[in-house]
Design a protein around this motif. Structure first.
Motif, mmCIF file in Angstrom:
data_model
loop_
_atom_site.group_PDB
_atom_site.id
_atom_site.type_symbol
_atom_site.label_atom_id
_atom_site.label_comp_id
_atom_site.label_asym_id
_atom_site.label_seq_id
_atom_site.Cartn_x
_atom_site.Cartn_y
_atom_site.Cartn_z
ATOM 1 N N TRP A 89 -29.402 -60.277 15.859
ATOM 2 C CA TRP A 89 -27.937 -60.364 15.297
ATOM 3 C C TRP A 89 -27.230 -61.338 15.180
ATOM 4 C CZ3 TRP A 89 -29.660 -59.092 20.163
ATOM 5 C CH2 TRP A 89 -28.837 -59.422 21.214
ATOM 6 N N ASP A 90 -26.109 -61.265 14.364
ATOM 7 C CA ASP A 90 -25.323 -62.230 14.150
ATOM 8 C C ASP A 90 -24.370 -62.341 15.172
ATOM 9 O OD1 ASP A 90 -22.706 -63.788 13.296
ATOM 10 O OD2 ASP A 90 -23.651 -63.873 11.159
ATOM 11 N N LYS A 91 -24.264 -63.716 15.878
ATOM 12 C CA LYS A 91 -23.488 -63.773 17.429
ATOM 13 C C LYS A 91 -22.057 -63.703 17.074
ATOM 14 C CE LYS A 91 -24.256 -67.550 19.425
ATOM 15 N NZ LYS A 91 -24.972 -68.855 19.958
ATOM 16 N N THR A 92 -21.535 -64.132 15.884
ATOM 17 C CA THR A 92 -20.148 -63.875 15.365
ATOM 18 C C THR A 92 -19.683 -62.629 15.135
ATOM 19 O OG1 THR A 92 -20.210 -66.417 14.606
ATOM 20 C CG2 THR A 92 -18.391 -65.132 13.941
ATOM 21 N N THR A 93 -20.281 -61.965 14.107
ATOM 22 C CA THR A 93 -19.949 -60.639 13.629
ATOM 23 C C THR A 93 -20.431 -59.458 14.462
ATOM 24 O OG1 THR A 93 -21.738 -60.265 12.219
ATOM 25 C CG2 THR A 93 -19.819 -61.581 11.361
ATOM 26 N N GLY A 94 -21.418 -59.934 15.164
ATOM 27 C CA GLY A 94 -22.337 -58.772 15.874
ATOM 28 C C GLY A 94 -23.078 -57.652 15.288
ATOM 29 N N ARG A 95 -23.235 -58.028 13.792
ATOM 30 C CA ARG A 95 -23.830 -57.320 13.032
ATOM 31 C C ARG A 95 -25.531 -57.668 13.106
ATOM 32 N NH1 ARG A 95 -21.298 -55.117 8.294
ATOM 33 N NH2 ARG A 95 -23.194 -54.123 8.209
ATOM 34 N N PRO A 96 -26.569 -56.633 13.116
ATOM 35 C CA PRO A 96 -27.755 -57.043 13.112
ATOM 36 C C PRO A 96 -28.349 -57.244 11.731
ATOM 37 C CG PRO A 96 -27.362 -54.738 13.974
ATOM 38 C CD PRO A 96 -26.075 -55.138 13.570
ATOM 39 N N ILE A 97 -29.146 -58.314 11.737
ATOM 40 C CA ILE A 97 -29.426 -58.834 10.218
ATOM 41 C C ILE A 97 -30.725 -57.996 9.867
ATOM 42 C CG2 ILE A 97 -28.906 -61.227 10.961
ATOM 43 C CD1 ILE A 97 -31.746 -61.782 11.296
ATOM 44 N N TYR A 98 -31.178 -57.134 10.572
ATOM 45 C CA TYR A 98 -32.302 -56.467 10.186
ATOM 46 C C TYR A 98 -32.206 -54.989 11.165
ATOM 47 C CZ TYR A 98 -36.879 -54.507 8.495
ATOM 48 O OH TYR A 98 -37.915 -53.937 8.067
ATOM 49 N N ASN A 99 -32.989 -54.109 10.927
ATOM 50 C CA ASN A 99 -33.032 -52.889 11.853
ATOM 51 C C ASN A 99 -33.713 -53.206 13.218
ATOM 52 O OD1 ASN A 99 -31.424 -50.880 10.756
ATOM 53 N ND2 ASN A 99 -33.554 -49.591 9.558
ATOM 54 N N ALA A 100 -33.565 -52.582 14.326
ATOM 55 C CA ALA A 100 -34.353 -52.677 15.345
ATOM 56 C C ALA A 100 -35.891 -52.503 14.939
ATOM 57 C CB ALA A 100 -33.751 -51.916 16.576
ATOM 58 N N ILE A 101 -36.913 -53.176 15.620
ATOM 59 C CA ILE A 101 -38.047 -52.734 15.165
ATOM 60 C C ILE A 101 -38.616 -52.154 16.638
ATOM 61 C CG2 ILE A 101 -40.746 -53.615 15.040
ATOM 62 C CD1 ILE A 101 -39.417 -55.826 12.972
ATOM 63 N N VAL A 102 -39.106 -50.807 16.566
ATOM 64 C CA VAL A 102 -39.495 -50.111 17.680
ATOM 65 C C VAL A 102 -40.680 -50.346 18.363
ATOM 66 C CG1 VAL A 102 -39.493 -47.640 18.592
ATOM 67 C CG2 VAL A 102 -37.992 -48.287 16.825
ATOM 68 N N TRP A 103 -40.977 -50.110 19.565
ATOM 69 C CA TRP A 103 -42.052 -50.394 20.360
ATOM 70 C C TRP A 103 -43.362 -49.829 19.778
ATOM 71 C CZ3 TRP A 103 -44.315 -46.234 22.588
ATOM 72 C CH2 TRP A 103 -43.406 -44.884 22.998
#
Length: 338
Positions: A89-103
């Protein structure tokens, strides 16, 4: 003298469970919120991190309401996480740049096989893990390699990467806390379980910059405080953060070497406390960190069946042959055997 209340947050694969307990460990309130599973391609499984954050907040709010408490009355909170599921995620906006990839996701299987052929012994010796797509390191590498400009942005210090514990702690604290614990770090294939640190050789091998990763702290202690603007107008001490399965091992009081627990949920997992030394298994069990308290590490052996309750969810959401998980019991009882 006023009572003490504690908040437990279990952010799991299919949803988030929250409990409010009093000082005598009586249950005062609880809630559960499910989140969406995404399957964009065969073998791929993703979560929306922002949805998980919102569902976590909803579950906390509902549990506090059930207990008739304000967040300011919580003495401390503890967080359990999925383990290997990870994001960038973007450390300034907090927005993920892609979905979380699940285990459960298998998109990096080919990369894992190549890595295994060349470096299996070294990686297993350092991490206690088999080389597999299951673990976080290859997932983070995939995001950095496949999202446009991600690797350049990471090198410029604009991005953070990690497991869901790091993301949720970062959100709870308004971006102030950037932590993970050894139990979670040991599930990344980037962490040396003997030195208790991110391993430079492994980071170089997977091309993951150490600068994007969180600091590794003890599993429990005074880890930090929630930010009132982000967390129900309350500054709550964060007392623990740990992977869900070691959390269950601790919660079942398996504190002595040789004690073990089995958990049945999205998957089925058995963990055995092996004490202060990591134990290698010749039979396919994973060597992992259970927790680290006051600088002292406890290890565990881990065996898992990755699909259990998740199959019931698939019957409901994928095939549509049941309307609720509870209906699976009646169907199972309707036949003489399986």
């Amino acid at each position: 003298m006023s009572k003490a209340y504690y908040l437990g947050v279990d952010q799991g694969t299919t949803g988030t469970t929250t409990l409010v307990l009093d000082e005598h460990w009586n249950l005062c309130g609880s809630a559960y919120r499910e989140h969406t599973q995404y399957y964009p391609a065969p073998g791929w499984v993703e979560h929306d991190p922002e949805e998980i954050w919102h569902k976590t907040r909803e579950a906390i709010a509902a549990a506090l309401a059930a207990a008739r408490l304000h967040a300011r009355e919580i003495r401390a909170l503890g967080l359990a996480n999925q383990g290997e599921t990870c994001l960038v995620w973007d450390k300034t906006t907090g927005r993920p740049i892609y979905n979380a990839i699940v285990w459960q996701d298998r998109r990096t299987s080919a990369a894992a096989e190549s890595l295994k052929a060349a470096h299996e012994q070294m990686i297993s010796q350092k991490t206690g893990l088999p080389v597999d797509a299951y673990f976080s390191g290859l997932k983070i590498q995939w995001i950095l390699d496949h999202v446009p400009e991600a690797r350049r942005r990471a090198e410029r210090g604009e991005l953070m990467a990690g497991t869901l514990d790091t993301y949720l702690l970062w959100k709870m604290t308004g971006g102030q806390l950037r932590l993970t614990d050894p139990s979670t770090a040991s599930r990344t294939m980037l962490f040396n379980i003997h030195t208790g640190q991110w391993d430079e050789q492994l980071l170089g091998l997977l091309n993951v910059p150490c600068s994007v990763l969180a600091e590794v702290s003890d599993t429990a202690g005074r880890l930090g405080y929630t930010c009132p603007e982000s967390f129900f107008d309350a500054r709550v001490p964060i007392g623990a953060s740990v992977v869900d399965q070691p959390a269950a091992l601790f919660g079942q009081a398996c504190l002595q070497k040789g004690s073990l627990k089995t958990t049945y949920g999205t998957g089925c997992f058995m963990l055995m406390n092996t004490g202060e030394a990591p134990v290698r298994s010749p039979n396919g069990l994973v060597t992992t960190v259970a927790w680290r308290l006051s600088g002292k590490t406890t290890y565990a052996l881990d065996g898992g069946v990755y699909i259990a309750g998740a199959a019931v969810q698939w019957l409901r959401d994928g095939l549509g042959i049941i309307g609720s998980a509870a209906e699976s019991e009646a169907l199972a009882a309707a036949v003489p055997d399986t």
